[in-house]
Design an enzyme around this catalytic site. Structure first.
Site, PDB file in Angstrom:
ATOM      1  N   ARG A 106       0.855  -1.175   0.000  1.00  0.00           N
ATOM      2  CA  ARG A 106       0.000   0.000   0.000  1.00  0.00           C
ATOM      3  C   ARG A 106       0.901   1.238   0.000  1.00  0.00           C
ATOM      4  O   ARG A 106       2.016   1.199   0.518  1.00  0.00           O
ATOM      5  CB  ARG A 106      -0.876  -0.013   1.262  1.00  0.00           C
ATOM      6  CG  ARG A 106      -1.936   1.052   1.240  1.00  0.00           C
ATOM      7  CD  ARG A 106      -2.749   1.114   2.528  1.00  0.00           C
ATOM      8  NE  ARG A 106      -3.524   2.346   2.504  1.00  0.00           N
ATOM      9  CZ  ARG A 106      -3.772   3.112   3.542  1.00  0.00           C
ATOM     10  NH1 ARG A 106      -3.325   2.777   4.729  1.00  0.00           N
ATOM     11  NH2 ARG A 106      -4.471   4.217   3.412  1.00  0.00           N
ATOM     12  N   HIS A 107       0.409   2.330  -0.566  1.00  0.00           N
ATOM     13  CA  HIS A 107       1.147   3.602  -0.574  1.00  0.00           C
ATOM     14  C   HIS A 107       1.399   4.106   0.852  1.00  0.00           C
ATOM     15  O   HIS A 107       0.815   3.611   1.809  1.00  0.00           O
ATOM     16  CB  HIS A 107       0.341   4.643  -1.354  1.00  0.00           C
ATOM     17  CG  HIS A 107      -1.038   4.833  -0.809  1.00  0.00           C
ATOM     18  ND1 HIS A 107      -1.287   5.563   0.326  1.00  0.00           N
ATOM     19  CD2 HIS A 107      -2.235   4.335  -1.208  1.00  0.00           C
ATOM     20  CE1 HIS A 107      -2.572   5.531   0.592  1.00  0.00           C
ATOM     21  NE2 HIS A 107      -3.188   4.783  -0.313  1.00  0.00           N
TER      22      HIS A 107
ATOM     23  N   HIS B 287      -3.162   0.157  -3.470  1.00  0.00           N
ATOM     24  CA  HIS B 287      -3.974   0.613  -2.351  1.00  0.00           C
ATOM     25  C   HIS B 287      -4.164  -0.553  -1.382  1.00  0.00           C
ATOM     26  O   HIS B 287      -3.758  -1.671  -1.694  1.00  0.00           O
ATOM     27  CB  HIS B 287      -5.294   1.129  -2.908  1.00  0.00           C
ATOM     28  CG  HIS B 287      -5.073   2.156  -3.986  1.00  0.00           C
ATOM     29  ND1 HIS B 287      -5.043   3.502  -3.729  1.00  0.00           N
ATOM     30  CD2 HIS B 287      -4.793   2.018  -5.313  1.00  0.00           C
ATOM     31  CE1 HIS B 287      -4.779   4.155  -4.857  1.00  0.00           C
ATOM     32  NE2 HIS B 287      -4.629   3.278  -5.836  1.00  0.00           N
TER      33      HIS B 287
END
Lengths: 383, 383
Positions: free
Chosen positions: A125-126, A310
């Site tokens: 995930r970022h 995400h």
């Protein structure tokens, strides 16, 4: 035989047992026949779970300690034989049989020049996004009346990238915070420490993901060698977009101009124009896994594929690869909420068995605290 | 006249008004005579507070908007005349009269070569410490059975400094986490951006404070020029030490050997041997402010003095300087709890008036979120 754990041990493989210092572990001597040196199979008194644990993390418990419950734990995904081989392989490689916990990461295997490069996928995930800290009005907080950006708090980035349309478009496509950059960089450096060989990088078109990929590659010292492939198919489930529209992402040309290390020749597997608002769960799942499934159809692809997406990407990209069914969409939402910034999962291919399994990522988790805003006036001055 | 705020404005000086977008502000035309161009004096409908605000952050409000309350706000510390001069000075320096909010930091004054160097004190709390994230058992979590340090989570530092006595001593004197290093570095870089001229650095003997000072100086690119003076008098109120003993701090010689940029010739104002467990509140306050008061007795001292201490240092070092009475010890405890990592306060000397005032620090606050641990096994794999 009863053991007492002296130290915490965090499992490095799916067949291992989590133990905390002080835990009691029940060990059945008749179950220890095919266990490698330094390891035992035990059942935790605290959790009722069963698995492998390093013997030197424990001592013999006093016979007076009581036992109440223990139940069996069935391993679904990892087959005993394969992980057994891997353990011995790693221990031999490192020559550190005294400390098995240090020699269990898949990265050691990947980094060995003589071993064939196993194919693996690292999905992350970022990092922390500005609106996560400063709320929906973050852009208003850091624009002057004449529309210039300024850093209203040190966790805002020092500048925003240039884009051709309005700054207002950042509202639906927010950048990383400074802390998010720090997180990404730290993970990249840790991957470098573990000599993880990243051969391809795919990113969601969301700015925060491209930025995360950029800083991970910088940490890996690969930013000159591996270019980021911006793949629209990796964007978040559009049903979850608060604005109910598809954000105006920065184009690949704009990203390149803003010094992002993007592959301008890459054409997405799923075209941006096909992203529609409020798509169905099934449509989302199918476009999320398609790029990977297609990529692995080519036998020439090897090494670690890094996917920056995400929270939802962690399950959506990997479960189809492992042949697992998709979850119920409400369970899915609940799962995604639990995934922190730079939360990761790692799948590797067992070529001989023609299947994929999920194992511990080659680097550890990243856990840190929050920092609150602070006003000296109300705190130090007023009585 | 009634104004409506279009943007949030965060006060940069004690005589300014905090406004949020949408706030109504009452402006009495008879009070605007000695106000500089672009500013008005107004009373906030929302808070009842009165102060200066930038006119271009507002628009004229409709006459139909109702008014209920407004009260006076008395400025205790800052004298009108001095800050007025400073405002005009800054605006002229930057030539940015259109955007007064950008030109209000004290650092602009300090960085001007022609202006005499004003004396100021920047007091900051250390960065995030490992035990703040991982709890009291942090050391057990990252030691192997044979006592070697390993990084059990990426927020543990990559290594611990060498010390002559046992590693166990780190338990009472924990190091910064990786995130704490990031925070310190970021503040140092922001101080450099603002061209803050730090001439002396004093640190509590706690390892986390020396490390914070080190990374702030690195961010400031001063680590070759300014050495850290380790001052035992700056240590936390010993009554708050959970262990009820004075920690075995690393010696200055050990710190220097571990590449910390410490001044080995500095002799503390308050000797380490005088630190006693469970000291009285009065004893704590007197040893905390003594080093600064003594330093400023020398007229040759100029520029910004950086003090890296504990939450308690922010009040304990500055209130005596401003001639303010000490707080009640229970209020003091409550205040200290509110101070985040790298929480700062800034005092500058008004030489002509022979007094000190507290103003906004030359850099902004640092606000970020927490990151939780994450286990892929329970999240991605299990249904």
């Amino acid at each position: 035989q009863r053991l007492r754990a002296l130290f915490q041990y965090k499992p490095q493989n799916i067949d291992e047992l989590m133990i905390n210092a002080g835990d009691f572990i029940y060990v059945d001597p008749t179950h220890q026949c095919d266990v490698s040196e330094g390891w035992v199979v035990g059942t935790s008194h605290r959790t009722g779970c069963r698995g492998f644990l390093p013997e030197n993390y424990t001592e013999k418990a006093h016979e007076s300690d009581t036992w109440v419950k223990h139940r069996e734990y069935v391993f679904v995904t990892a087959s005993r034989s394969s992980t057994q081989t891997e353990r011995e392989y790693n221990v031999k490689l490192n020559g550190e049989a005294h400390n098995p916990s240090m020699s269990r990461s898949g990265a050691n295997v990947l980094s060995t020049q003589n071993a064939p490069l196993r194919r693996a996928v690292l999905v992350m995930r970022h990092g922390e996004r500005v609106d996560q800290v400063f709320g929906k009005s973050w852009l208003q907080q850091c624009l002057t009346p004449d529309g210039k950006y300024y850093r209203a708090d040190l966790n805002f980035p020092s500048a925003l990238p240039k884009r051709k349309d309005s700054m207002k478009q950042f509202e639906c496509d927010p950048p990383l915070s400074c802390c998010g950059i720090f997180q990404s960089r730290l993970i990249g450096e840790a991957l470098l420490d573990q000599e993880v060989l990243v051969s391809y990088v795919y990113s969601s078109p969301a700015l925060r993901c491209v930025q995360t990929a950029q800083h991970v590659l910088q940490g890996l010292e690969l930013n000159q060698k591996v270019k980021i492939r911006v793949e629209p198919g990796l964007f978040e489930w559009t049903k979850w977009e608060a604005s109910k529209v598809i954000p105006n992402f920065m184009t690949v040309a704009e990203l390149a101009e803003a010094s992002y290390n993007v592959d301008t020749s890459y054409r997405g597997n799923f075209p941006l124009s096909s992203l529609v608002p409020s798509e169905s769960y099934e449509d989302y799942l199918s476009r999320s896994s398609a790029p990977l499934l297609l990529l692995f159809a080519f036998s020439g692809v090897s090494g670690v594929i890094l996917i920056v997406g995400h929270g939802s990407s962690l399950a959506a990209c990997t479960r189809p690869l492992m042949g697992l069914p998709s979850r119920d969409s409400s369970d899915f939402a609940q799962m995604v909420r639990k995934i922190p910034s730079l939360g990761m999962c790692f799948c590797e291919e067992l070529k001989e068995q023609n299947k994929w399994q999920m194992v511990n990522p080659p680097v550890k988790t990243l856990t840190h605290g929050a920092n609150a805003a602070f006003n000296w006036r109300y705190t130090i001055m007023e009585d």
